[in-house]
Design a protein around this motif. Sequence first.
Motif, short mmCIF file in Angstrom:
data_model
loop_
_atom_site.label_atom_id
_atom_site.label_comp_id
_atom_site.label_asym_id
_atom_site.label_seq_id
_atom_site.Cartn_x
_atom_site.Cartn_y
_atom_site.Cartn_z
N VAL A 15 -4.23 -4.73 0.10
CA VAL A 15 -3.06 -4.05 0.68
C VAL A 15 -2.86 -2.74 -0.10
O VAL A 15 -2.28 -2.72 -1.18
CB VAL A 15 -1.78 -4.91 0.62
N TYR A 16 -3.41 -1.69 0.48
CA TYR A 16 -3.49 -0.38 -0.17
C TYR A 16 -2.36 0.49 0.40
O TYR A 16 -2.42 0.90 1.55
CB TYR A 16 -4.86 0.18 0.14
N PHE A 17 -1.37 0.72 -0.40
CA PHE A 17 -0.20 1.49 0.05
C PHE A 17 -0.40 2.97 -0.32
O PHE A 17 -0.73 3.30 -1.46
CB PHE A 17 1.06 0.94 -0.62
N ILE A 18 -0.19 3.83 0.67
CA ILE A 18 -0.34 5.28 0.50
C ILE A 18 1.01 5.92 0.76
O ILE A 18 1.69 5.57 1.73
CB ILE A 18 -1.39 5.82 1.51
N MET A 19 1.38 6.87 -0.07
CA MET A 19 2.71 7.48 0.12
C MET A 19 2.86 8.78 -0.65
O MET A 19 2.25 8.98 -1.69
CB MET A 19 3.74 6.45 -0.35
N GLY A 20 3.70 9.66 -0.08
CA GLY A 20 4.14 10.85 -0.77
C GLY A 20 5.59 11.09 -0.38
O GLY A 20 6.13 10.37 0.48
N SER A 21 6.21 12.08 -0.96
CA SER A 21 7.64 12.30 -0.71
C SER A 21 7.93 12.52 0.78
O SER A 21 8.97 12.11 1.28
CB SER A 21 8.15 13.49 -1.53
N VAL A 22 7.01 13.16 1.47
CA VAL A 22 7.19 13.49 2.89
C VAL A 22 7.35 12.22 3.76
O VAL A 22 8.02 12.23 4.79
CB VAL A 22 5.98 14.32 3.38
N ASN A 23 6.69 11.14 3.34
CA ASN A 23 6.69 9.90 4.13
C ASN A 23 7.95 9.05 3.96
O ASN A 23 8.14 8.09 4.69
CB ASN A 23 5.48 9.04 3.76
N TYR A 45 -1.20 8.15 -4.26
CA TYR A 45 -0.21 9.24 -4.21
C TYR A 45 -0.80 10.34 -3.31
O TYR A 45 -1.78 10.98 -3.67
CB TYR A 45 0.04 9.76 -5.62
N ARG A 46 -0.18 10.51 -2.14
CA ARG A 46 -0.69 11.47 -1.16
C ARG A 46 0.42 12.45 -0.81
O ARG A 46 1.23 12.20 0.07
CB ARG A 46 -1.17 10.72 0.09
N GLU A 47 0.46 13.54 -1.52
CA GLU A 47 1.52 14.52 -1.36
C GLU A 47 0.99 15.60 -0.43
O GLU A 47 0.32 16.53 -0.86
CB GLU A 47 1.90 15.06 -2.76
N LYS A 48 1.27 15.44 0.87
CA LYS A 48 0.59 16.23 1.88
C LYS A 48 1.50 16.50 3.07
O LYS A 48 2.38 15.70 3.35
CB LYS A 48 -0.63 15.43 2.35
N GLY A 49 1.25 17.60 3.78
CA GLY A 49 1.99 17.89 5.00
C GLY A 49 3.10 18.91 4.76
O GLY A 49 3.31 19.37 3.63
N ALA A 50 3.79 19.26 5.84
CA ALA A 50 4.89 20.21 5.75
C ALA A 50 5.93 19.67 4.77
O ALA A 50 6.19 18.47 4.74
CB ALA A 50 5.50 20.42 7.12
N LYS A 146 -0.40 11.15 10.41
CA LYS A 146 -1.34 12.23 10.06
C LYS A 146 -1.45 13.19 11.23
O LYS A 146 -1.90 12.82 12.31
CB LYS A 146 -2.71 11.63 9.72
N GLU A 147 -1.05 14.45 10.99
CA GLU A 147 -0.99 15.43 12.09
C GLU A 147 -2.37 15.73 12.68
O GLU A 147 -2.52 15.88 13.88
CB GLU A 147 -0.33 16.72 11.60
N ASP A 148 -3.37 15.83 11.81
CA ASP A 148 -4.70 16.22 12.27
C ASP A 148 -5.63 15.01 12.42
O ASP A 148 -6.85 15.14 12.29
CB ASP A 148 -5.31 17.26 11.32
N ALA A 149 -5.04 13.84 12.69
CA ALA A 149 -5.86 12.63 12.79
C ALA A 149 -6.84 12.73 13.96
O ALA A 149 -6.53 13.29 15.00
CB ALA A 149 -4.97 11.40 12.95
N LYS A 150 -8.03 12.18 13.75
CA LYS A 150 -9.02 12.11 14.84
C LYS A 150 -8.61 11.03 15.83
O LYS A 150 -7.64 10.32 15.64
CB LYS A 150 -10.39 11.79 14.24
#
Length: 216
Positions: A15-23, A45-50, A146-150
Amino acid sequence: MARVSANKMRELLKVYFIMGSVNCKRKPADVLEEAIAGGITLFQYREKGARALTGEEKWRLGKELQAICQKHHIPFIVNDDVDLAIELDADGVHIGQEDEPADLVRKKIGDKILGVSAHTIEEAQKAVVQGADYIGVGPIFSTNTKEDAKKPQGPKLIESMRKQGIDIPIVGIGGINIANAGQVIASGADGISVISAICLADDVKESAAQLKKATM
Ligand code: TZP
Ligand code: MG
């Protein structure tokens, strides 16, 4: 330290949890504490996006979340930012196909955990050769995160990777929730990675616990 073994990696990916402040709708540190209480096995820690934090602020939140992970013995992985991973002495780094080539990242990080996103059999084979410890495969289902997800690939992509002999630890990603997590594991994944199913849950701890149950 030696490279993580494949068996240990498979366990960590459950159970791999991914998160950044944006989420997060709440304080990221609180969300992470609750997710750990629910039983997550790995954190990214995924700090990404607008509106994502940058510079000093990005470093500071990383440091705070890393300290929480250390307290609970949950390995701390940094998304994309190899320099930050090295600066923080993180446990690992996760890169995509658009990032620096995996073999160069491997040279920079030594024995730290290296995760690589792979969308095709060819990308998966290349990641293995270049020294990845695991691959992230997706999006499995459609995602709003994810905005640019395939295009979503469905669990079949993992199934076909396994059929073609890809035996590296695999974690599925994209649109995974309590209801569909079992399908991802049944397709041959070692674990599931999620953002919104934990981050946006009304009860973060309970949601992490249910996801864990769904992978067993
Ligand atoms: N890579 C592929 S899909 C995705 C990433 C980072 C987003 C996953 O977020 P969610 O909310 O679990 O669908
Ligand atoms: Mg990336």
